[in-house]
Design an enzyme around this catalytic site. Structure first.
Site, PDB file in Angstrom:
ATOM      1  CG  ASP A 272      -1.867   1.029   1.185  1.00 55.86           C
ATOM      2  OD1 ASP A 272      -2.265   1.473   0.382  1.00 55.86           O
ATOM      3  OD2 ASP A 272      -2.487   1.471   2.351  1.00 55.86           O
TER       4      ASP A 272
ATOM      5  CD  GLU B 262      -0.345   5.453  -3.896  1.00 61.21           C
ATOM      6  OE1 GLU B 262       0.230   5.798  -2.790  1.00 61.21           O
ATOM      7  OE2 GLU B 262      -1.112   4.460  -3.977  1.00 61.21           O
TER       8      GLU B 262
ATOM      9  CG  ASP C 251      -8.009   4.608   0.896  1.00 59.71           C
ATOM     10  OD1 ASP C 251      -7.826   3.322   0.802  1.00 59.71           O
ATOM     11  OD2 ASP C 251      -7.101   5.258   1.494  1.00 59.71           O
TER      12      ASP C 251
HETATM   13  C1  GLC Z   1      -4.519   3.338   3.205  1.00 61.69           C
HETATM   14  C2  GLC Z   1      -4.945   2.447   2.442  1.00 61.69           C
HETATM   15  C3  GLC Z   1      -6.049   1.697   3.233  1.00 61.69           C
HETATM   16  C4  GLC Z   1      -5.558   1.135   4.485  1.00 61.69           C
HETATM   17  C5  GLC Z   1      -4.957   2.389   5.369  1.00 61.69           C
HETATM   18  C6  GLC Z   1      -4.065   1.994   6.448  1.00 61.69           C
HETATM   19  O1  GLC Z   1      -5.449   4.337   3.235  1.00 61.69           O
HETATM   20  O2  GLC Z   1      -5.597   2.505   1.035  1.00 61.69           O
HETATM   21  O3  GLC Z   1      -6.631   0.283   2.593  1.00 61.69           O
HETATM   22  O4  GLC Z   1      -6.559   0.640   5.398  1.00 61.69           O
HETATM   23  O5  GLC Z   1      -3.963   3.120   4.378  1.00 61.69           O
HETATM   24  O6  GLC Z   1      -2.847   1.381   6.217  1.00 61.69           O
END
Ligand code: GLC
Length: 801
Positions: free
Chosen positions: A425, A428, A503
């Protein structure tokens, strides 16, 4: 203030005027031909290289006012050695023409304009609207992220009166991108809605469709890029980037499926994930401590809801340090994964790119990376210190092969603790200091020895991180298929990772983006897609959650996930009424696993996705060209979900042919739009006449029992024929790559009042063990008895009455 706004609008929009003001490449003065390539020498010392890779694939590379550089490197490309097909070059005073068995590429010399035509019919497929161009005078410097890092390059194509545009990976937009424009710059965009652009991923590949004939263009350039499909001007569809080369691949169909296969040849195929990845998955930011994780699993089992995977979000770590567990919250991670394993549940942990930057020694990931000099640095040699969950952090330079290897090997920590998959995650990469990337302007990456900066490397960061993860897991556990899921990406990501759409909001508006986004990703080489079921941000409700499952229960990635401060939304949280409906769909997903897996294997092998827009199966039917509130699974199952509150009926378009209502078996003749009821517990589904859908036994998790019996639901077409397949393998190991699978093909034909079912000799070396096939002809009515036969791995021909 107004003035400031105007300036802002001016600097962030590239309009038609902008590319028309660019310098055009000069006319052709001569050309040279080699085995695979034609190199055009231009009057302004520019060079254009056309390379024939396949009869339906030609690469166009241009260097402006200089020769084509010898260096030719891309992180996206999987296949470089192509067997040159038959082709030739002819010339006239006006043009140079390259001809393959399928394509004719006509290069007009002055001005230099390239036309792509069908070699057999000479029909024009795609034509330059103006010569390829470059920003000789820095006219677009104002919009560039880093004008010093490169010069804007662009190609412009004629915009067809009835041309439709698909693909471009993950965009918060409808399926048909006609009259829209987009920017690619991987961005952390929580709570995005339709129209937000860019979002997380960059896949600079699109498909154009006109008069039923499709072509594809992959602009392999990782700089910030722009695509305009007739929005700024109906004269042109153009694409460009803020640096790098004009470097694109032209694909000819005419079918979209063929283009997708070729795109998969070029950028790589999705390996099969473990079969449990098709199971139901549950996540939350964050489940902790360990007993909470157990409680959720117990709840699932107690309530008879199938479940395969639990996710641990960032709070499992010690102070958000990747490659650690918090000792209080998770004192015995191995014990936990073992306990869950016995309940049929695997655990996936999140691993973000930010490694905590700390003064004191003792955090191995930081210490080792620093010692080995694997972290990104600024041009002046300073460590680059972004701020993410752990506070001050560092990022690995994933362009360094040794750093990728090191990162991959660090994952032994997880596999030793019984962790089954990795969730990448924030890649980017997100930086709380500044999400635009400006804070990283002078960050240098090794980049295959080129030592380039962020302007070039941002968009490929996630691809290389996922690659490091995938290759690491593959090395650590060579007998298991890696499972990786990512948020950001660049083209080629399918070789290493599955994806989810980040998200989203828990709103109906966000839900209505599911189908256009999943299908567009599928048309961009990413078949394994899904969204947080129920939406990630905000307060959902039972109705929204149910309707969300009614889409996601057929998406490759089916995971309910929620932000920490959102409403709880596990399937039971809104009461029994909704939970019962969700159970029905989760169970149906598990029953349909043989069908889903067979279709997923097709995506692996051919590049044609499982979750499809209708246009992929019916590209000649103009009614499908911008239809994105229905979808298909493979060739056979058509689904028309409800994406609005308080709605209990909808219109459904059925393409030509016979269609069976999945729930009632009622037959419809297609080529028309019908209205169907869809009470909250119903998602309208139709099976194509001519299909055979394999269905397995009820499971609480993948592998709970053998897939026995397999019921083949046969839906004959008007002529009484049907055909279908069943794909099996061990679901876990990479042995399928060596032929350890079994593919069984079935065909059905009418015989008098009954049917003859032929089961072919299966392909592959895998043996699923003795099992039973139940054959059911759906047109024979509800009282028709199934024919039960033993599957002994041999061909059979049986009669059904
Ligand atoms: C980001 C991710 C989400 C995750 C959060 C905390 O917002 O997209 O899925 O729960 O980070 O790690």
């Amino acid at each position: 203030m107004k003035k400031l706004l105007l300036i802002l609008v001016f600097v962030t929009t590239v309009n038609a005027q902008d590319i028309t003001s660019l310098e055009k490449i000069g006319p052709v003065v001569r050309f040279e031909k080699t085995d695979q390539t034609v190199t055009l020498q231009c009057h302004d010392n520019s060079q254009v290289q056309l390379t024939v890779l396949a009869p339906d694939l030609v690469r166009v590379r241009a260097a402006f006012t200089k020769p084509i550089p010898a260096k030719d490197h891309s992180w996206a490309i999987a296949k470089e050695n192509w067997t040159t097909p038959r082709w030739n070059v002819t010339e006239t005073p006006d043009a140079i023409t390259i001809t393959t068995d399928e394509l004719e590429v006509v290069v007009r010399r002055s001005p230099l304009l390239i036309d792509f035509r069908d070699a057999r019919t000479h029909q024009l497929l795609n034509a330059d609207e103006r010569p390829m161009s470059y920003d000789a005078n820095g006219r677009l410097a104002g919009i560039q992220f880093d004008p010093k890092a490169g010069m804007f390059v662009a190609a412009s194509k004629k915009f067809g009166f009835d041309e439709h545009f698909y693909g471009l990976g993950e965009k918060a937009a409808r399926l048909d991108k006609r009259r829209m424009s987009f920017v690619n710059w991987n961005s952390d965009t929580p709570g995005y809605n339709e129209g937000k652009d860019p979002i997380y991923q960059t896949i600079p590949f699109y498909i154009g469709l006109q008069r039923g004939v499709a072509y594809g263009i992959f602009f392999d350039n990782s700089y910030r890029s722009y695509f305009d499909f007739g929005r700024a001007s109906s004269e042109r569809a153009w694409f460009g980037a803020e640096g790098g080369e004009m470097n694109y691949y032209f694909f000819y169909g005419p079918s979209i499926k063929k283009i997708l296969s070729r795109y998969a040849d070029l950028t790589g195929r999705m390996p099969l994930p473990p079969l449990w990845a098709l199971g139901n998955q549950q996540s939350r930011w964050s489940y902790f401590p360990d007993t909470m994780v157990e409680e959720v699993v117990n709840e699932y089992r107690k309530r008879d809801l199938p479940l395969d995977v639990m996710y641990l979000d960032i709070d499992y770590m010690h102070g958000y340090r990747v490659f650690t567990f918090d000792k209080e919250r998770f004192p015995d991670p191995k014990g936990l994964t073992e306990k869950l394993r016995r309940q049929g549940v695997k655990v996936v942990t999140i691993v973000d790119p930010g490694i905590k930057h700390q003064k004191e020694r003792g955090y191995h990931a930081f210490d080792q990376g620093l010692e080995k000099n694997f972290f990104q640095r600024r041009r002046n040699g300073d460590l680059f210190v972004p701020r993410v969950w752990p506070g001050d952090s560092v990022f690995v330079d994933f362009t360094l092969p040794e750093a990728r290897r090191w990162w991959g090997d660090l994952h032994r920590f997880y596999t030793d603790n019984g962790i089954a998959g990795i969730w990448n995650d924030m890649n980017e990469p997100s930086d709380f200091v500044d999400q635009t990337g400006k804070n990283q302007l002078d960050v240098v990456s090794h980049d295959d020895g080129e030592k380039t900066t962020h302007a070039k490397n941002r968009n490929s960061f996630a691809l290389l991180m996922a690659r490091a993860t995938y290759e690491g897991l593959e090395r650590i556990q060579p007998d298991r298929r890696p499972y990786v899921i990512t948020r950001a990406a660049y083209a080629g990501i399918q070789r290493y990772s599955t994806m989810w759409t980040g998200d989203t909001n828990s709103t109906w508006e966000a839900l209505s983006l599911n189908i256009p986004m999943f299908t567009s990703l599928g048309l961009s080489g990413e078949p394994f897609v899904g969204s947080d079921v129920g939406g990630f941000i905000g307060r959902g409700n039972g109705e929204l959650l149910v309707r969300s499952y009614q889409i996601s229960f057929l998406a490759p990635f089916c995971r309910n996930h929620k932000q920490h401060d959102g409403y709880d939304q596990e399937p039971w949280r809104f009461g029994k009424y909704y939970e019962d409906i969700i159970r029905k769909y989760l169970k149906l997903r598990y029953a349909l696993l043989p069908f889903l897996y067979t279709t997923l294997e097709e995506a692996h092998r051919t590049g044609v996705p499982l979750f499809r827009p209708l246009v992929l199966n019916y590209q000649d039917d103009a009614n499908t060209h911008n239809l994105d509130d229905q979808f298909m699974i493979g060739d056979d199952l058509l689904v028309a979900p409800i994406m609005k509150p308080d709605v209990t009926s909808r219109r459904v378009y059925l393409p030509a042919g016979t269609w069976y209502d999945y729930w009632t078996n009622k037959r419809h003749t297609g080529g028309t739009t019908i209205t169907v009821d869809a009470a909250l517990d119903v998602v309208p589904m139709f099976v194509r006449g001519g299909a055979i859908i394999p269905v397995g036994p009820m499971l609480n998790y993948v592998g709970e029992k053998p897939t026995d019996p397999v019921t083949f639901n046969i839906y004959p077409d008007d002529a009484g024929s049907a055909s279908g397949r069943l794909y099996d393998d061990d679901g876990l190991s990479p042995a399928y790559k060596q032929g350890a699978f079994r593919r069984t093909a079935l065909t059905v034909r009418r015989a008098g009042r009954g049917f003859i079912v032929s089961i072919g000799t299966p392909e592959g070396t895998y043996s699923p063990g003795p099992r039973t096939f139940n054959l059911v002809v759906k047109s024979l009515g509800p009282d028709a008895k199934p024919l039960i036969i033993k599957d002994d791995g041999r061909a059979h021909e049986v009669e059904l009455k």
